[in-house]
Design a protein around this motif. Structure first.
Motif, PDB file in Angstrom:
ATOM      1  N   LEU A  81       3.528  15.243  35.229  1.00 27.05           N
ATOM      2  CA  LEU A  81       2.881  15.108  35.626  1.00 27.05           C
ATOM      3  C   LEU A  81       2.801  16.256  36.121  1.00 27.05           C
ATOM      4  N   ASN A  82       3.986  17.079  36.613  1.00 32.35           N
ATOM      5  CA  ASN A  82       3.689  19.171  37.839  1.00 32.35           C
ATOM      6  C   ASN A  82       3.536  19.959  36.002  1.00 32.35           C
ATOM      7  N   MET A  83       3.541  19.784  35.165  1.00 28.93           N
ATOM      8  CA  MET A  83       3.374  20.113  33.263  1.00 28.93           C
ATOM      9  C   MET A  83       1.046  20.111  33.511  1.00 28.93           C
ATOM     10  N   ASN A  84       1.043  18.249  33.787  1.00 29.92           N
ATOM     11  CA  ASN A  84      -0.563  18.101  33.524  1.00 29.92           C
ATOM     12  C   ASN A  84      -0.960  19.039  34.555  1.00 29.92           C
ATOM     13  N   LEU A  85      -0.590  19.195  35.861  1.00 31.89           N
ATOM     14  CA  LEU A  85      -1.134  19.848  36.985  1.00 31.89           C
ATOM     15  C   LEU A  85      -1.438  21.287  36.962  1.00 31.89           C
ATOM     16  N   MET A  86      -0.822  21.917  35.813  1.00 31.67           N
ATOM     17  CA  MET A  86      -0.924  22.987  36.478  1.00 31.67           C
ATOM     18  C   MET A  86      -1.509  23.132  35.367  1.00 31.67           C
ATOM     19  N   LEU A  87      -2.134  22.403  33.943  1.00 32.01           N
ATOM     20  CA  LEU A  87      -3.641  22.421  33.142  1.00 32.01           C
ATOM     21  C   LEU A  87      -4.147  22.629  33.852  1.00 32.01           C
TER      22      LEU A  87
END
Length: 279
Positions: A166-172
């Motif tokens: 989720l952290n990667m998707n939130l960053m994007l």
């Protein structure tokens, strides 16, 4: 329909199917036992400073993100010289990028913003689709241990997809959110941009703010839910039928379809969020 495959295509397909065959032979020869241990758990590493939300990382997310970028760079080097009569690799790349470009042209009426928004959308699409496709092949799984440390297992799951974090998707998603407002300020100016939060009437301000905050959150959760949920479903499905059909890692290939769909949806939403603020 007749397929005309070149020698390199046959070698590539041979490597893929040979890899799956090797996995099956390994499983049969070694009597490998599959377990649902650690399903949904992540390898979290505590950095040697502080205990805040930014003091912990998932090493697999970082490692596989670099792997995804390396794959994209390698793919780019294979078609770096575009020919008038394109080959299969160039044709596939042109079809994908032309489709993304048509989406951008259909959503953005200001021509000066078509190219920069296309660059963002195409980059997001390539990263997300390669990331999702990685999760379709047998790989290494990491299981955190209760006493600390991590246990590496092979063939109990597919390769780790950065988009299942989720952290990667939130960053994007927050990158898209930030760029959409940067372009909105550039088009409208600070005053008109700020005034847009009070439209159509002033007391809509809290609702407009909540609506803007909800965009990156829903944008990220949609991709995370589908990729993470799909990965867990594949592991459970593979575990339930492992004695009859295929083990979990080999079920991952069914993720190719929904991985491509989710990459396209994520890109379309990014284009829609940006274009909606500059009109």
């Amino acid at each position: 329909m007749k397929l005309n495959l070149t020698r390199s295509d046959k070698v590539f397909l041979g490597v893929i199917f040979g890899g799956y065959l090797a996995v099956i032979i390994y499983i049969v020869a070694t009597g490998y036992k599959f377990q649902l241990e650690g399903v949904g758990q992540r390898w979290i590493y505590q950095l040697p400073f502080g205990d805040g939300p930014l003091s912990r990382v998932n090493p697999m997310t970082i490692i596989m993100t670099w792997v995804v970028m390396a794959i994209i760079i390698f793919m780019a080097t294979r078609v770096k010289v575009f020919k008038i009569i394109p080959g299969k690799k160039q044709s596939l790349l042109e079809v994908l990028l032309d489709y993304i470009l048509d989406l951008v042209k259909g959503s953005v009426t200001r021509k000066e913003f078509v190219r920069p928004i296309f660059d963002i959308a195409a980059s997001l699409f390539l990263f997300v689709i390669v990331s999702n496709f990685i999760a379709s092949f047998p790989g290494i799984n990491t299981i955190p241990l209760e006493g600390g440390g991590v246990k590496l297992t092979i063939l109990s799951d597919s390769w780790y997809a950065p988009t299942s974090d989720l952290n990667m998707n939130l960053m994007l998603a927050f990158f898209v959110f930030a760029m959409s407002h940067v372009y909105a300020i550039k088009v409208k100016g600070w005053k008109k941009w700020g005034k847009s939060f009070f439209e159509p009437i002033w007391w809509m301000f809290p609702i407009n703010v909540i609506g803007e905050i909800a965009k990156p959150v829903s944008h990220a959760l949609r991709l995370f839910g589908n990729i993470m949920g799909g990965a867990i479903l594949i592991v459970i499905l593979g575990y339930l039928v492992k004695y009859f059909v295929l083990p979990a890692a080999l079920w991952g290939i069914f993720g190719l379809f929904f991985g491509a769909i989710q990459a396209l949806i994520f890109t379309i939403l990014a284009i829609a969020y940006i274009s909606s603020l500059i009109e």
